[in-house]
Design a protein around this motif. Sequence first.
Motif: not given
Length: 162
Positions: A112, A114-122, A125
């Motif tokens: 699975r 990560l979407t591009r948005t989730k990568q950016d949020k990660f 942080r």
Amino acid sequence: MTYIESFQFYLHEYGKGLRTIEEYVAAVLVLERWYIHREGHEFNPDLITARDLHDWVSYMQTIERLAPATINKRVAAIKVYWSFLVQHDYSTLDPTQKVRMKHISPLEQAPRWLTRTKQDKFLHRVEKEKNPWKRARNLAIVQTMLQAGLRTSEVVSLDIKM
């Protein structure tokens, strides 16, 4: 009384819970709708072949993109349904005998991402870390994971010897 009503009564008599009965009936109805849409005529359990059931499983995998667990639940429900049909002489053959459950090991499951948005949020942080050394270390680890497609266990087992 229709096959479905008789099937519900049969399941109730065998002590199945309400939720199980609902799921089994729903699986049968899904199969019926798929068959009617595909063949263009009424669903008759005696005309269903093992090939039809294999096509249905394939349809659930490729077109509906259902999880293996969902497909297995439906196949199990259909197997019980045909046992009922044969036992009560509604059908002469059981085409489900040639249909096998899908065995999916965790290793066979697609990774699975990560979407591009989730990568950016990660990454955002990680970049909030106040300690510059920890921030650089964590950023290197996360970037390695994201860019190389490594799992956490693979990163943990990396050996940094020069």
